[in-house]
Design a protein around this motif. Structure first.
Motif, short mmCIF file in Angstrom:
data_model
loop_
_atom_site.label_atom_id
_atom_site.label_comp_id
_atom_site.label_asym_id
_atom_site.label_seq_id
_atom_site.Cartn_x
_atom_site.Cartn_y
_atom_site.Cartn_z
N MET A 1 0.83 -1.16 0.00
CA MET A 1 0.00 0.00 0.00
C MET A 1 0.88 1.23 0.00
N SER A 2 0.36 2.27 -0.58
CA SER A 2 1.19 3.44 -0.82
C SER A 2 0.47 4.71 -0.35
N GLY A 3 1.21 5.56 0.34
CA GLY A 3 0.69 6.84 0.78
C GLY A 3 1.53 7.95 0.20
N ASN A 4 1.41 9.16 0.74
CA ASN A 4 2.20 10.29 0.24
C ASN A 4 3.66 10.21 0.64
N LEU A 5 3.92 9.67 1.82
CA LEU A 5 5.29 9.65 2.36
C LEU A 5 5.96 8.29 2.28
N PHE A 6 5.18 7.22 2.36
CA PHE A 6 5.75 5.88 2.45
C PHE A 6 4.99 4.88 1.60
N THR A 7 5.71 3.86 1.18
CA THR A 7 5.10 2.67 0.59
C THR A 7 5.36 1.54 1.58
N LEU A 8 4.33 0.81 1.93
CA LEU A 8 4.48 -0.30 2.85
C LEU A 8 4.19 -1.61 2.14
N LEU A 9 5.11 -2.54 2.27
CA LEU A 9 4.94 -3.89 1.75
C LEU A 9 4.83 -4.81 2.96
N TYR A 10 3.94 -5.76 2.90
CA TYR A 10 3.79 -6.65 4.05
C TYR A 10 3.52 -8.08 3.59
N LYS A 11 3.86 -8.99 4.47
CA LYS A 11 3.64 -10.40 4.19
C LYS A 11 3.39 -11.10 5.52
N GLU A 12 2.46 -12.02 5.49
CA GLU A 12 2.17 -12.80 6.68
C GLU A 12 3.10 -14.01 6.70
N ILE A 13 3.85 -14.16 7.78
CA ILE A 13 4.81 -15.26 7.91
C ILE A 13 4.52 -15.96 9.23
N ARG A 14 4.12 -17.18 9.18
CA ARG A 14 3.68 -17.92 10.37
C ARG A 14 4.81 -18.21 11.36
N ASP A 15 6.07 -18.20 10.92
CA ASP A 15 7.18 -18.53 11.81
C ASP A 15 7.61 -17.37 12.70
N ASN A 16 7.14 -16.16 12.42
CA ASN A 16 7.53 -14.99 13.22
C ASN A 16 6.98 -15.11 14.64
N LYS A 17 7.79 -14.70 15.61
CA LYS A 17 7.33 -14.67 16.99
C LYS A 17 6.85 -13.28 17.39
N GLU A 18 7.20 -12.29 16.62
CA GLU A 18 6.73 -10.92 16.83
C GLU A 18 6.78 -10.20 15.49
N PRO A 19 6.07 -9.07 15.36
CA PRO A 19 6.10 -8.35 14.08
C PRO A 19 7.53 -7.92 13.73
N ALA A 20 7.87 -8.01 12.46
CA ALA A 20 9.20 -7.60 12.01
C ALA A 20 9.04 -6.41 11.07
N PHE A 21 9.94 -5.44 11.21
CA PHE A 21 9.90 -4.25 10.38
C PHE A 21 11.25 -4.00 9.74
N GLY A 22 11.21 -3.54 8.49
CA GLY A 22 12.42 -3.10 7.80
C GLY A 22 12.17 -1.70 7.27
N ILE A 23 13.21 -0.88 7.29
CA ILE A 23 13.07 0.51 6.84
C ILE A 23 14.06 0.74 5.70
N VAL A 24 13.55 1.26 4.58
CA VAL A 24 14.38 1.55 3.41
C VAL A 24 14.29 3.04 3.12
N ILE A 25 15.45 3.72 3.14
CA ILE A 25 15.48 5.15 2.85
C ILE A 25 16.59 5.39 1.83
N LYS A 26 16.20 5.85 0.65
CA LYS A 26 17.15 6.09 -0.43
C LYS A 26 17.94 7.38 -0.20
N LYS A 27 19.08 7.47 -0.82
CA LYS A 27 19.91 8.67 -0.71
C LYS A 27 19.22 9.89 -1.31
N LYS A 28 18.25 9.64 -2.18
CA LYS A 28 17.49 10.72 -2.81
C LYS A 28 16.69 11.53 -1.79
N ILE A 29 16.40 10.93 -0.64
CA ILE A 29 15.60 11.57 0.41
C ILE A 29 16.32 12.78 0.99
#
Length: 91
Positions: A1-29
C-alpha cells in the motif's frame, strides 16, 4: 500500500514470533542527517505500535521523496492509517 510519504509492503509469515519491520530510505531523500532522523522517527513510532499488529506479519517501509521533510505528526498520521489497513487486511 502506498501513501504520500511511504510505501508499505507486508507479508504474513507464520514462523515470526513478533512483528518484524524493515526501513528503506534512499539517498534521494536527503543527506545522512535527514535520513538518520527519519529512521529514528520511524523506529520510535514502531516501538509503540508493535503490540497493535499480528505477531505473524513482516512489514517493509520504503520512504518516498517528501518523507525527509515531513514532521512527526505527518509521519504518525500516515503510518497509523497504513498499519490499520494492513491489520484489517490480515485479520
Amino acid at each position: 500500500m502506498s501513501g504520500n510519504l511511504f510505501t508499505l509492503l507486508y507479508k504474513e509469515i507464520r514462523d515470526n514470533k513478533e512483528p518484524a519491520f524493515g526501513i528503506v530510505i534512499k539517498k534521494k531523500i536527503g543527506n545522512a542527517v535527514v535520513r538518520n532522523k527519519l529512521k529514528r522517527r520511524l523506529r520510535a513510532y514502531l516501538r509503540g505500535k508493535k503490540d497493535h499488529l499480528s505477531d505473524h506479519v513482516s512489514v517493509v517501509i520504503i520512504a518516498k521523496d517528501g518523507a525527509g521533510s515531513a514532521g512527526w505528526q505527518e509521519i504518525n498520521i500516515e503510518m497509523d492509517s497504513s498499519l490499520e489497513l494492513i491489520k484489517s487486511s490480515i485479520t
